[in-house]
Design a protein around this motif. Structure first.
Motif, PDB file in Angstrom:
ATOM      1  N   VAL A 182       0.722  -1.375   0.098  1.00 26.60           N
ATOM      2  CA  VAL A 182       0.070  -0.001  -0.052  1.00 26.60           C
ATOM      3  C   VAL A 182       0.792   1.294  -0.010  1.00 26.60           C
ATOM      4  O   VAL A 182       0.488   2.368  -0.441  1.00 26.60           O
ATOM      5  CB  VAL A 182      -0.986   0.000   1.228  1.00 26.60           C
ATOM      6  CG1 VAL A 182      -1.988  -1.133   1.237  1.00 26.60           C
ATOM      7  CG2 VAL A 182      -0.137  -0.172   2.557  1.00 26.60           C
ATOM      8  N   LEU A 183       2.174   1.118   0.436  1.00 23.56           N
ATOM      9  CA  LEU A 183       3.022   2.429   0.529  1.00 23.56           C
ATOM     10  C   LEU A 183       3.342   2.895  -1.019  1.00 23.56           C
ATOM     11  O   LEU A 183       3.408   3.904  -1.209  1.00 23.56           O
ATOM     12  CB  LEU A 183       4.055   2.166   1.212  1.00 23.56           C
ATOM     13  CG  LEU A 183       3.549   2.248   2.970  1.00 23.56           C
ATOM     14  CD1 LEU A 183       5.413   1.635   3.782  1.00 23.56           C
ATOM     15  CD2 LEU A 183       3.441   3.274   3.399  1.00 23.56           C
ATOM     16  N   GLU A 184       3.649   1.648  -1.678  1.00 22.53           N
ATOM     17  CA  GLU A 184       3.929   1.653  -3.139  1.00 22.53           C
ATOM     18  C   GLU A 184       2.921   2.221  -3.917  1.00 22.53           C
ATOM     19  O   GLU A 184       3.000   3.234  -4.771  1.00 22.53           O
ATOM     20  CB  GLU A 184       4.597   0.560  -3.573  1.00 22.53           C
ATOM     21  CG  GLU A 184       5.983   0.167  -2.678  1.00 22.53           C
ATOM     22  CD  GLU A 184       6.138  -1.311  -2.871  1.00 22.53           C
ATOM     23  OE1 GLU A 184       7.477  -1.801  -2.427  1.00 22.53           O
ATOM     24  OE2 GLU A 184       5.551  -2.089  -3.162  1.00 22.53           O
ATOM     25  N   ILE A 185       1.606   1.746  -3.541  1.00 22.92           N
ATOM     26  CA  ILE A 185       0.492   2.139  -4.267  1.00 22.92           C
ATOM     27  C   ILE A 185       0.273   3.688  -4.313  1.00 22.92           C
ATOM     28  O   ILE A 185       0.115   4.233  -5.107  1.00 22.92           O
ATOM     29  CB  ILE A 185      -0.531   1.350  -4.003  1.00 22.92           C
ATOM     30  CG1 ILE A 185      -0.610  -0.237  -4.407  1.00 22.92           C
ATOM     31  CG2 ILE A 185      -2.039   1.968  -4.550  1.00 22.92           C
ATOM     32  CD1 ILE A 185      -1.466  -1.068  -3.940  1.00 22.92           C
ATOM     33  N   THR A 186       0.486   4.197  -2.951  1.00 20.06           N
ATOM     34  CA  THR A 186       0.236   5.426  -2.493  1.00 20.06           C
ATOM     35  C   THR A 186       1.046   6.498  -3.568  1.00 20.06           C
ATOM     36  O   THR A 186       0.391   7.446  -3.819  1.00 20.06           O
ATOM     37  CB  THR A 186       0.570   5.731  -0.925  1.00 20.06           C
ATOM     38  OG1 THR A 186      -0.299   4.984  -0.298  1.00 20.06           O
ATOM     39  CG2 THR A 186       0.298   7.161  -0.946  1.00 20.06           C
ATOM     40  N   ILE A 188       2.823   5.574  -6.267  1.00 21.63           N
ATOM     41  CA  ILE A 188       2.433   5.339  -7.773  1.00 21.63           C
ATOM     42  C   ILE A 188       1.205   6.183  -8.010  1.00 21.63           C
ATOM     43  O   ILE A 188       1.229   7.073  -9.234  1.00 21.63           O
ATOM     44  CB  ILE A 188       2.290   4.028  -8.012  1.00 21.63           C
ATOM     45  CG1 ILE A 188       3.596   3.273  -7.691  1.00 21.63           C
ATOM     46  CG2 ILE A 188       1.766   4.015  -9.644  1.00 21.63           C
ATOM     47  CD1 ILE A 188       3.650   1.767  -7.758  1.00 21.63           C
ATOM     48  N   GLU A 189      -0.010   6.256  -7.258  1.00 25.47           N
ATOM     49  CA  GLU A 189      -0.952   6.829  -7.679  1.00 25.47           C
ATOM     50  C   GLU A 189      -0.994   8.330  -7.700  1.00 25.47           C
ATOM     51  O   GLU A 189      -1.490   9.385  -8.409  1.00 25.47           O
ATOM     52  CB  GLU A 189      -2.212   6.640  -6.393  1.00 25.47           C
ATOM     53  CG  GLU A 189      -3.460   7.132  -7.147  1.00 25.47           C
ATOM     54  CD  GLU A 189      -3.857   8.611  -6.563  1.00 25.47           C
ATOM     55  OE1 GLU A 189      -4.670   9.397  -7.296  1.00 25.47           O
ATOM     56  OE2 GLU A 189      -3.083   8.952  -5.724  1.00 25.47           O
ATOM     57  N   LEU A 236       0.637  -0.645 -11.529  1.00 27.20           N
ATOM     58  CA  LEU A 236      -0.871  -0.891 -10.933  1.00 27.20           C
ATOM     59  C   LEU A 236      -1.376  -2.121 -11.745  1.00 27.20           C
ATOM     60  O   LEU A 236      -1.744  -2.967 -11.185  1.00 27.20           O
ATOM     61  CB  LEU A 236      -1.674   0.206 -10.838  1.00 27.20           C
ATOM     62  CG  LEU A 236      -0.931   1.283 -10.133  1.00 27.20           C
ATOM     63  CD1 LEU A 236      -1.860   2.733 -10.206  1.00 27.20           C
ATOM     64  CD2 LEU A 236      -1.101   0.973  -8.565  1.00 27.20           C
ATOM     65  N   THR A 237      -1.420  -1.997 -12.998  1.00 30.92           N
ATOM     66  CA  THR A 237      -2.113  -2.906 -13.888  1.00 30.92           C
ATOM     67  C   THR A 237      -1.359  -4.327 -14.023  1.00 30.92           C
ATOM     68  O   THR A 237      -1.991  -5.169 -13.970  1.00 30.92           O
ATOM     69  CB  THR A 237      -2.174  -2.578 -15.398  1.00 30.92           C
ATOM     70  OG1 THR A 237      -0.908  -2.436 -15.756  1.00 30.92           O
ATOM     71  CG2 THR A 237      -3.150  -1.205 -15.253  1.00 30.92           C
ATOM     72  N   GLU A 238      -0.213  -4.555 -13.452  1.00 36.23           N
ATOM     73  CA  GLU A 238       0.692  -5.550 -13.317  1.00 36.23           C
ATOM     74  C   GLU A 238       0.115  -6.483 -12.240  1.00 36.23           C
ATOM     75  O   GLU A 238       0.148  -7.650 -12.261  1.00 36.23           O
ATOM     76  CB  GLU A 238       2.025  -5.471 -13.288  1.00 36.23           C
ATOM     77  CG  GLU A 238       2.869  -6.764 -13.197  1.00 36.23           C
ATOM     78  CD  GLU A 238       4.171  -6.191 -13.118  1.00 36.23           C
ATOM     79  OE1 GLU A 238       5.347  -7.304 -13.174  1.00 36.23           O
ATOM     80  OE2 GLU A 238       4.845  -5.352 -12.664  1.00 36.23           O
ATOM     81  N   ASP A 239      -0.546  -5.678 -11.226  1.00 42.42           N
ATOM     82  CA  ASP A 239      -0.991  -6.599 -10.092  1.00 42.42           C
ATOM     83  C   ASP A 239      -2.598  -6.494 -10.206  1.00 42.42           C
ATOM     84  O   ASP A 239      -3.305  -6.783  -9.182  1.00 42.42           O
ATOM     85  CB  ASP A 239      -0.619  -5.876  -8.994  1.00 42.42           C
ATOM     86  CG  ASP A 239       0.824  -6.314  -8.422  1.00 42.42           C
ATOM     87  OD1 ASP A 239       0.896  -7.633  -8.907  1.00 42.42           O
ATOM     88  OD2 ASP A 239       1.505  -5.654  -7.867  1.00 42.42           O
ATOM     89  N   ASP A 240      -3.309  -6.120 -11.331  1.00 44.23           N
ATOM     90  CA  ASP A 240      -4.777  -6.186 -11.473  1.00 44.23           C
ATOM     91  C   ASP A 240      -5.233  -5.027 -10.587  1.00 44.23           C
ATOM     92  O   ASP A 240      -6.367  -5.347 -10.427  1.00 44.23           O
ATOM     93  CB  ASP A 240      -5.468  -7.347 -11.149  1.00 44.23           C
ATOM     94  CG  ASP A 240      -4.810  -8.594 -12.186  1.00 44.23           C
ATOM     95  OD1 ASP A 240      -4.620  -8.398 -13.413  1.00 44.23           O
ATOM     96  OD2 ASP A 240      -4.679  -9.714 -11.584  1.00 44.23           O
ATOM     97  N   ILE A 291      10.945  -0.997  -8.502  1.00 46.77           N
ATOM     98  CA  ILE A 291      10.225   0.455  -8.590  1.00 46.77           C
ATOM     99  C   ILE A 291      11.221   1.500  -8.212  1.00 46.77           C
ATOM    100  O   ILE A 291      11.045   2.636  -8.798  1.00 46.77           O
ATOM    101  CB  ILE A 291       8.979  -0.020  -7.582  1.00 46.77           C
ATOM    102  CG1 ILE A 291       7.926  -0.798  -7.928  1.00 46.77           C
ATOM    103  CG2 ILE A 291       8.273   1.347  -7.084  1.00 46.77           C
ATOM    104  CD1 ILE A 291       6.934  -1.195  -7.071  1.00 46.77           C
ATOM    105  N   SER A 292      12.178   1.256  -7.037  1.00 45.67           N
ATOM    106  CA  SER A 292      12.737   2.317  -6.603  1.00 45.67           C
ATOM    107  C   SER A 292      13.742   2.584  -7.896  1.00 45.67           C
ATOM    108  O   SER A 292      14.058   3.878  -8.198  1.00 45.67           O
ATOM    109  CB  SER A 292      13.488   1.956  -5.372  1.00 45.67           C
ATOM    110  OG  SER A 292      14.413   0.696  -5.665  1.00 45.67           O
TER     111      SER A 292
END
Length: 334
Positions: A182-186, A188-189, A236-240, A291-292
């Motif tokens: 969720v930290l990475e999602i935050t 990225i979004e 994001l889409t890579e993890d649906d 990602i980093s």
């Protein structure tokens, strides 16, 4: 105001000098937005932002004058044509304010922690509160209009656990890696949204800039933003997970410039600086190495783009020099 004998430190001069320029720039932008906004609720938020910037300009000038510092040129009515035709939609104004208030919170927060002078601290503390209020009011209008872009909802485990393998960090050298957290999602979004606003802004600038070099530079920036959005959306889409994107951020077909090329280039430099800062924060918070590494790679692209922009600004005498200490070595040779 404090006693004149309490001199400003280098960091305090820096933040007040920069704030003066940034707020004169903001008043120009907002003056134009206010001239053609149609939605009443959005207009009220723009008026609040304009009043904040206008007051900050006055306060910064007072502090600089009290310390016998020169007042920057910044931006004036010569840099904006409020009567120019509409270039952006009302929805864009909201996303723009949301993004810029986030930048204000970050910049003013860092500056406060480097300041001792009470007048400076008072100004920055008030600026933080005003940026918070502006963000909240913008968010409320986005929600009421039904266009607030939320990060994706996710299902998480209720179990507490600790990372017990270096494999959690894998990604750069592995074909299989863990799902994003969720930290990475935050981050990225947030970077998708910031780049989406930047892409729309640059699309408009590329239509109206007077100089071909500036138009080409804006077009290049728009393509960089599109590329970065694609990279982040892919994470994001890579993890649906869906990639949230602002909608109704319309750019009209106007080719009449509401802003000077100087202001356009300065605005782009602010966007790049904010982007590089955001990417650095995101890279530090992302535990997956791939990602980093992407953030570091994309930051390098932004840095090259920034350097080319500074070259354009210097060539056209658009880049105002910050307050400089004396060249003691040079003076000793005279």
């Amino acid at each position: 105001m404090n006693n004149k004998n309490q001199r400003l430190t280098a960091s305090e001069i820096s933040v007040i000098w920069s704030s003066y320029i940034n707020n004169t720039f903001s008043t120009c932008i907002l003056k134009y937005f206010l001239r053609n906004v149609e939605d009443t609720k959005i207009k009220h938020v723009l008026q609040l932002a304009f009043k904040i910037s206008e007051n900050n300009v006055k306060k910064c000038k007072e502090i600089l004058e009290l310390d016998d510092q020169s007042i920057p040129v910044g931006f004036t009515d010569h840099d904006v044509s409020p009567s120019a035709p509409r270039l952006y939609s009302d929805a864009f104004y909201l996303y723009y304010l949301k993004n810029m208030s986030k930048v204000g919170l970050s910049v003013y927060g860092v500056a406060l922690c480097t300041s001792a002078n009470k007048d400076v601290r008072d100004l920055l503390s008030k600026a933080i509160q005003e940026s918070t209020d502006l963000y909240n009011k913008t968010a409320e209008v986005l929600l009421s209009e039904g266009i607030y872009i939320r990060p994706p909802y996710v299902t998480t485990s209720n179990q507490k656990s600790f990372i017990n393998s270096k494999g959690y960090l894998s990604g750069l050298m592995h074909t299989h890696h863990r799902p994003i957290n969720v930290l990475e999602i935050t981050h990225i979004e947030a970077n998708i949204e910031a780049n989406s606003v930047g892409r729309a802004l640059l699309a408009g600038f590329s239509q109206v800039a007077k100089s071909k070099k500036v138009r080409d530079y804006c077009t290049r920036g728009k393509e960089i933003s599109k590329k970065h959005i694609k990279v982040f959306a892919g994470m994001l889409t890579e993890d649906d997970l869906p990639a949230p994107m602002p909608w109704d951020v319309e750019v009209t077909d106007s080719t009449i410039a509401p802003f000077s090329d100087k202001l356009i280039m300065f605005h782009i430099s602010l966007l790049i600086a904010s982007s590089i800062s955001n990417y650095a924060t995101a890279a530090a918070a992302s535990l997956r190495t791939d990602i980093s590494a992407d953030y570091i790679r994309l930051s390098g692209e932004n840095a090259k783009y920034a350097k080319d922009g500074l070259d354009i600004m210097i060539k056209n005498n658009w880049l105002e020099e910050p307050p400089q200490i004396p060249d003691h070595e040079g003076l000793a040779k005279d």
